[in-house]
Design an enzyme around this catalytic site. Structure first.
Site, PDB file in Angstrom:
ATOM      1  N   ALA A   2      33.775  46.550  44.170  1.00 51.05           N
ATOM      2  CA  ALA A   2      33.627  45.334  43.374  1.00 51.05           C
ATOM      3  C   ALA A   2      34.943  44.894  42.736  1.00 51.05           C
ATOM      4  O   ALA A   2      35.000  43.830  42.116  1.00 51.05           O
ATOM      5  CB  ALA A   2      32.565  45.543  42.286  1.00 51.05           C
ATOM      6  N   SER A   3      35.979  45.693  42.888  1.00 48.03           N
ATOM      7  CA  SER A   3      37.266  45.441  42.234  1.00 48.03           C
ATOM      8  C   SER A   3      38.145  44.528  43.074  1.00 48.03           C
ATOM      9  O   SER A   3      38.494  44.848  44.209  1.00 48.03           O
ATOM     10  CB  SER A   3      37.980  46.771  41.976  1.00 48.03           C
ATOM     11  OG  SER A   3      39.364  46.588  41.753  1.00 48.03           O
ATOM     12  N   THR A   4      38.543  43.417  42.481  1.00 50.56           N
ATOM     13  CA  THR A   4      39.381  42.448  43.181  1.00 50.56           C
ATOM     14  C   THR A   4      40.731  43.033  43.578  1.00 50.56           C
ATOM     15  O   THR A   4      41.172  42.913  44.722  1.00 50.56           O
ATOM     16  CB  THR A   4      39.607  41.208  42.315  1.00 50.56           C
ATOM     17  OG1 THR A   4      40.075  41.619  41.015  1.00 50.56           O
ATOM     18  CG2 THR A   4      38.330  40.410  42.141  1.00 50.56           C
ATOM     19  N   SER A  56      41.570  46.080  43.935  1.00 49.65           N
ATOM     20  CA  SER A  56      41.449  47.145  44.930  1.00 49.65           C
ATOM     21  C   SER A  56      41.504  46.561  46.336  1.00 49.65           C
ATOM     22  O   SER A  56      41.965  47.223  47.277  1.00 49.65           O
ATOM     23  CB  SER A  56      40.145  47.914  44.735  1.00 49.65           C
ATOM     24  OG  SER A  56      40.155  48.685  43.552  1.00 49.65           O
TER      25      SER A  56
END
Length: 204
Positions: free
Chosen positions: A13-15, A17
């Site tokens: 869910a991490s942009t 990442s």
């Protein structure tokens, strides 16, 4: 002589990442570093701080800046950037599959395909059909993999990995941990993490 290993702790869910996942293999190879892909979930870590969603949603000005920054950084890397709805995505199933992939040749390919679907095409990775389609596109036995990913044993492994992340002081993604335990947080610290790992590896 074995190469130093840099742990790459990522959350689907991490942009940021996404940006790291799409470039880490190439840059690690150039630095002589091996990558250990470590999926985890930020939800429990955020919940422990009293957050019910991403800080980019809790603080709208920060969120607006992040999405504009993502557009710039993705463009610099030649990557598409599209905000998925909803944001953040429920990444549980994708993380379970990624954990099951650990050590297999298709692990990094799957991770990058999920990120590309999510932040490059704006698709919903919480939908099992999306994950299944990704696996099929990679030429894998999607139904078998999805069944194994949902076993109690694999669920327990992911919980243990999330507990490890919290115990080691990880509070955001992407995070990178060098062989000597030094932690670097954020896509903009990937280069520093690789350089640190290379120096400590050559010193050892």
């Amino acid at each position: 002589m074995s190469r130093p290993v840099l742990e790459f702790w990522y959350e689907f869910a991490s942009t940021y990442s996404y940006l790291s996942a799409m470039r880490i293999e190439r840059e690690a190879e150039a630095a002589g570093i091996e990558i250990a892909w470590r999926p985890f979930l930020l939800g429990p870590i955020f919940a422990a701080q009293g957050w019910t969603t991403s800080p980019f949603n809790l603080y709208p000005a920060k969120g607006r800046y992040m999405w504009r920054d993502m557009e710039r950084e993705a463009a610099a890397l030649g990557l598409p950037c599209r905000k998925p709805e909803p944001f953040p995505q429920n990444s549980l199933l994708a993380a379970r599959v990624a954990l099951l992939a650990a050590g297999h040749p298709w692990e990094p390919t799957f991770v990058k395909a999920v990120y590309r679907a999510e932040f490059g095409e704006g698709r919903d990775i919480s939908d099992p059909a999306t994950v299944r389609e990704i696996l099929l596109h990679l030429g894998l036995d999607a139904d078998r993999i999805l069944r194994e990913a949902q076993t109690d044993a694999n669920k327990a492994r992911l919980r243990a990995q999330c507990d490890e992340a919290r115990e080691r002081g990880i509070f955001g993604a992407p995070s990178f941990i060098t062989p000597d335990g030094e932690m670097f947080w954020g896509n903009d610290r990937l280069d520093r993490a690789l350089a640190w790992a290379a120096r400590r590896g050559s010193a050892g």
